[in-house]
Design a protein around this motif. Structure first.
Motif, mmCIF file in Angstrom:
data_model
loop_
_atom_site.group_PDB
_atom_site.id
_atom_site.type_symbol
_atom_site.label_atom_id
_atom_site.label_comp_id
_atom_site.label_asym_id
_atom_site.label_seq_id
_atom_site.Cartn_x
_atom_site.Cartn_y
_atom_site.Cartn_z
ATOM 1 N N SER A 170 -14.122 0.944 -13.264
ATOM 2 C CA SER A 170 -13.117 0.364 -12.380
ATOM 3 C C SER A 170 -11.768 0.183 -13.072
ATOM 4 O O SER A 170 -11.690 -0.039 -14.281
ATOM 5 C CB SER A 170 -13.603 -0.988 -11.868
ATOM 6 O OG SER A 170 -12.569 -1.671 -11.204
ATOM 7 N N SER A 171 -10.701 0.239 -12.276
ATOM 8 C CA SER A 171 -9.367 -0.072 -12.777
ATOM 9 C C SER A 171 -9.224 -1.578 -12.952
ATOM 10 O O SER A 171 -9.746 -2.357 -12.161
ATOM 11 C CB SER A 171 -8.305 0.414 -11.786
ATOM 12 O OG SER A 171 -8.422 1.783 -11.539
ATOM 13 N N TYR A 213 -1.327 1.743 -9.778
ATOM 14 C CA TYR A 213 -0.637 0.461 -9.903
ATOM 15 C C TYR A 213 -0.176 0.263 -11.348
ATOM 16 O O TYR A 213 -0.884 0.610 -12.292
ATOM 17 C CB TYR A 213 -1.569 -0.691 -9.553
ATOM 18 C CG TYR A 213 -1.853 -0.872 -8.087
ATOM 19 C CD1 TYR A 213 -0.827 -0.966 -7.159
ATOM 20 C CD2 TYR A 213 -3.166 -0.990 -7.638
ATOM 21 C CE1 TYR A 213 -1.103 -1.155 -5.824
ATOM 22 C CE2 TYR A 213 -3.445 -1.192 -6.300
ATOM 23 C CZ TYR A 213 -2.414 -1.270 -5.388
ATOM 24 O OH TYR A 213 -2.679 -1.462 -4.071
ATOM 25 N N SER A 214 0.981 -0.338 -11.493
ATOM 26 C CA SER A 214 1.433 -0.704 -12.829
ATOM 27 C C SER A 214 0.827 -2.061 -13.199
ATOM 28 O O SER A 214 0.465 -2.855 -12.327
ATOM 29 C CB SER A 214 2.958 -0.811 -12.867
ATOM 30 O OG SER A 214 3.405 -1.935 -12.122
ATOM 31 N N ALA A 215 0.740 -2.326 -14.489
ATOM 32 C CA ALA A 215 0.214 -3.609 -14.950
ATOM 33 C C ALA A 215 1.090 -4.757 -14.445
ATOM 34 O O ALA A 215 0.581 -5.834 -14.113
ATOM 35 C CB ALA A 215 0.143 -3.625 -16.476
ATOM 36 N N GLN A 216 2.393 -4.516 -14.351
ATOM 37 C CA GLN A 216 3.313 -5.554 -13.874
ATOM 38 C C GLN A 216 3.054 -5.872 -12.408
ATOM 39 O O GLN A 216 3.079 -7.035 -11.997
ATOM 40 C CB GLN A 216 4.773 -5.100 -14.054
ATOM 41 C CG GLN A 216 5.232 -4.989 -15.501
ATOM 42 C CD GLN A 216 4.744 -3.691 -16.172
ATOM 43 O OE1 GLN A 216 4.197 -2.801 -15.513
ATOM 44 N NE2 GLN A 216 4.927 -3.602 -17.476
ATOM 45 N N SER A 222 0.820 -1.204 0.000
ATOM 46 C CA SER A 222 0.000 0.000 0.000
ATOM 47 C C SER A 222 0.852 1.252 0.000
ATOM 48 O O SER A 222 0.393 2.319 -0.381
ATOM 49 C CB SER A 222 -0.919 0.009 1.218
ATOM 50 O OG SER A 222 -1.838 -1.053 1.146
ATOM 51 N N ALA A 223 2.097 1.117 0.461
ATOM 52 C CA ALA A 223 2.964 2.295 0.545
ATOM 53 C C ALA A 223 3.539 2.692 -0.806
ATOM 54 O O ALA A 223 4.254 3.677 -0.903
ATOM 55 C CB ALA A 223 4.108 2.023 1.520
ATOM 56 N N LYS A 224 3.230 1.957 -1.862
ATOM 57 C CA LYS A 224 3.770 2.267 -3.180
ATOM 58 C C LYS A 224 2.983 3.403 -3.839
ATOM 59 O O LYS A 224 2.687 3.373 -5.016
ATOM 60 C CB LYS A 224 3.760 1.014 -4.055
ATOM 61 C CG LYS A 224 4.734 -0.066 -3.579
ATOM 62 C CD LYS A 224 4.683 -1.258 -4.506
ATOM 63 C CE LYS A 224 5.601 -2.357 -4.026
ATOM 64 N NZ LYS A 224 7.012 -2.015 -4.114
ATOM 65 N N ALA A 267 1.670 -9.407 -10.664
ATOM 66 C CA ALA A 267 2.430 -10.095 -9.617
ATOM 67 C C ALA A 267 1.638 -10.282 -8.333
ATOM 68 O O ALA A 267 1.970 -11.144 -7.511
ATOM 69 C CB ALA A 267 3.714 -9.320 -9.320
ATOM 70 N N ALA A 268 0.574 -9.503 -8.155
ATOM 71 C CA ALA A 268 -0.224 -9.594 -6.928
ATOM 72 C C ALA A 268 -0.879 -10.966 -6.812
ATOM 73 O O ALA A 268 -1.344 -11.532 -7.792
ATOM 74 C CB ALA A 268 -1.286 -8.501 -6.927
ATOM 75 N N LYS A 269 -0.929 -11.469 -5.590
ATOM 76 C CA LYS A 269 -1.533 -12.781 -5.370
ATOM 77 C C LYS A 269 -3.025 -12.677 -5.071
ATOM 78 O O LYS A 269 -3.774 -13.632 -5.290
ATOM 79 C CB LYS A 269 -0.797 -13.497 -4.236
ATOM 80 C CG LYS A 269 0.661 -13.774 -4.595
ATOM 81 C CD LYS A 269 1.421 -14.418 -3.463
ATOM 82 C CE LYS A 269 2.869 -14.646 -3.884
ATOM 83 N NZ LYS A 269 3.670 -15.270 -2.800
ATOM 84 N N LEU A 270 -3.444 -11.521 -4.574
ATOM 85 C CA LEU A 270 -4.873 -11.272 -4.360
ATOM 86 C C LEU A 270 -5.141 -9.806 -4.616
ATOM 87 O O LEU A 270 -4.452 -8.935 -4.080
ATOM 88 C CB LEU A 270 -5.284 -11.663 -2.941
ATOM 89 C CG LEU A 270 -6.777 -11.534 -2.606
ATOM 90 C CD1 LEU A 270 -7.208 -12.608 -1.600
ATOM 91 C CD2 LEU A 270 -7.143 -10.149 -2.054
ATOM 92 N N LEU A 271 -6.139 -9.530 -5.453
ATOM 93 C CA LEU A 271 -6.537 -8.163 -5.792
ATOM 94 C C LEU A 271 -7.889 -7.866 -5.159
ATOM 95 O O LEU A 271 -8.802 -8.699 -5.216
ATOM 96 C CB LEU A 271 -6.632 -8.001 -7.314
ATOM 97 C CG LEU A 271 -5.340 -8.240 -8.099
ATOM 98 C CD1 LEU A 271 -5.647 -8.337 -9.593
ATOM 99 C CD2 LEU A 271 -4.335 -7.125 -7.835
#
Length: 365
Positions: free
Chosen positions: A340-341, A316-319, A203-205, A323-327
């Motif tokens: 929505s994004s 958020y970047s597409a990459q 979240s800090a990104k 890589a996220a395990k849960l969105l």
């Protein structure tokens, strides 16, 4: 027995052996191709001739992983997409407990039984809103009265009584990792639950700065109220999002977590303890109080959130999303809506409603 009959028996046995070998090879090829082509709902040409149990269920062995999710009528497509993403991305023995209301159960049963999700292990339980009597506002115009299912997570041991651990998920999530990894997250001794903190590295990104105070306790609780002051909590403590919970149900029961949550629910009806800047999350404040400095941490990649907030999800970047395990599309904008994004990620796992009553809303429509 004549020589001709002996030869005939031998031929039959050889044919049976050959068919068994062919079937095993097809199953191995099917498993390989599923790994290489993980598109949801993909059925290979020869798979339809095989038993469904042999096709996908042969690998669903081992310890059961209980997953609880709620199903509201106007969000059934979300539940189906979440379940499909979990099922397709793991070979774990997942068993879903789906809490819903009477007027939704039949629709959900039909959706699951008539689609590619028919082999998913699940049980549908009717949630009784009267359980919340006296614990939330009686005003029919409030969020509490309109969405009783949001409180189902408070009663995890009641709906999964035999399990030692369980996972709770909001319906507006997509799971891209193997759910077994989340289930095997270690909880510290004495902790009844693990959450992902709102100030964590994911979240800090640079994605929650537009969310105001929704990343600390003061965004959820009124620290001017005496009942809150007495707790000695720091207002700037990082909050957590209860849309993903890994629960130790043994500790939950031993510590009477449900009763503690109900106490703060009831007290709020008398003293209005929630922050006036609170945005929608009426279930979060009691959890923040009960689990203050008494919860374990979930890997931030197992709860990448704010995709439903304006501006936040777009950072958020597409990459990173890949890589996220849960969105988690928490916020106003849902992936089955127009604005929505990363709704294309959600679309990949959506299974169309055979009744046609639910359909994603898209810009072109």
């Amino acid at each position: 027995m004549t020589l001709r009959r002996v030869n005939l028996v031998i031929l039959v046995l050889l044919a049976v052996a050959f068919l068994i070998i062919v079937q095993r090879n097809l199953l191995n090829l099917s498993d390989f191709l599923h790994k290489e082509s993980p598109d949801a709902g993909l059925i290979l040409p020869f798979e339809s001739e095989l038993s469904p149990d042999l096709r996908r269920e042969s690998v669903r062995k081992g310890e059961e992983i209980p997953v609880l999710i709620t199903a509201a009528e106007d969000r059934l497509g979300a539940v189906v997409a979440a379940m499909n993403s979990i099922y397709q991305n793991s070979k774990a023995n997942v068993v879903f407990t789906i809490l819903t209301l009477n007027d939704t159960a039949d629709h959900l049963k039909l959706w699951l039984s008539k689609t590619s999700l028919k082999n998913v292990k699940h049980k549908i339980i009717i949630f009784k809103p009267e359980l919340l009597g006296g614990k939330i506002s009686n005003d029919p115009h409030t969020l509490e009265a309109a969405k009783p299912l949001t409180f189902a997570r408070f009663y995890l041991p009641a709906y999964i009584p035999e399990a030692e651990k369980a996972i709770y998920l909001d319906d507006d999530v997509i799971v891209q990792g193997d759910i077994q990894e989340l289930y095997e997250t270690s909880l510290k001794p004495g902790h009844a639950a693990a959450f992902s903190d709102d100030c964590d590295s994911a979240s800090a990104k640079g994605i929650i700065r537009g969310a105001g105070n929704q990343n600390n306790y003061i965004g959820f609780l009124d620290f001017k109220k005496e009942a809150i002051k007495k707790l000695g909590m720091r207002a700037n403590t990082c909050s957590f999002n209860p849309g993903v919970i890994l629960a130790n149900l043994t500790e939950w029961k031993n510590q009477n977590i449900t009763q503690q949550l109900e106490h703060w629910m009831e007290l709020n009806t008398q003293e209005d303890l929630y922050s006036k800047t609170l945005a929608e999350s009426i279930t979060t404040p009691p959890l923040l109080i009960v689990f203050y400095k008494r919860h374990s941490a979930i890997d931030p990649l197992w709860h990448v959130r704010h995709l439903g907030n304006t501006g936040a999800g777009n950072r958020y970047s597409a990459q990173f999303v890949k890589a996220a395990k849960l969105l988690h599309w928490n916020g106003h904008y849902k992936p089955w809506g127009r604005t929505s994004s990363f709704s294309d990620v959600w679309d990949k796992w959506y299974v169309p409603d055979p009744t046609g009553r639910f359909a994603p809303v898209r810009r072109h429509s």
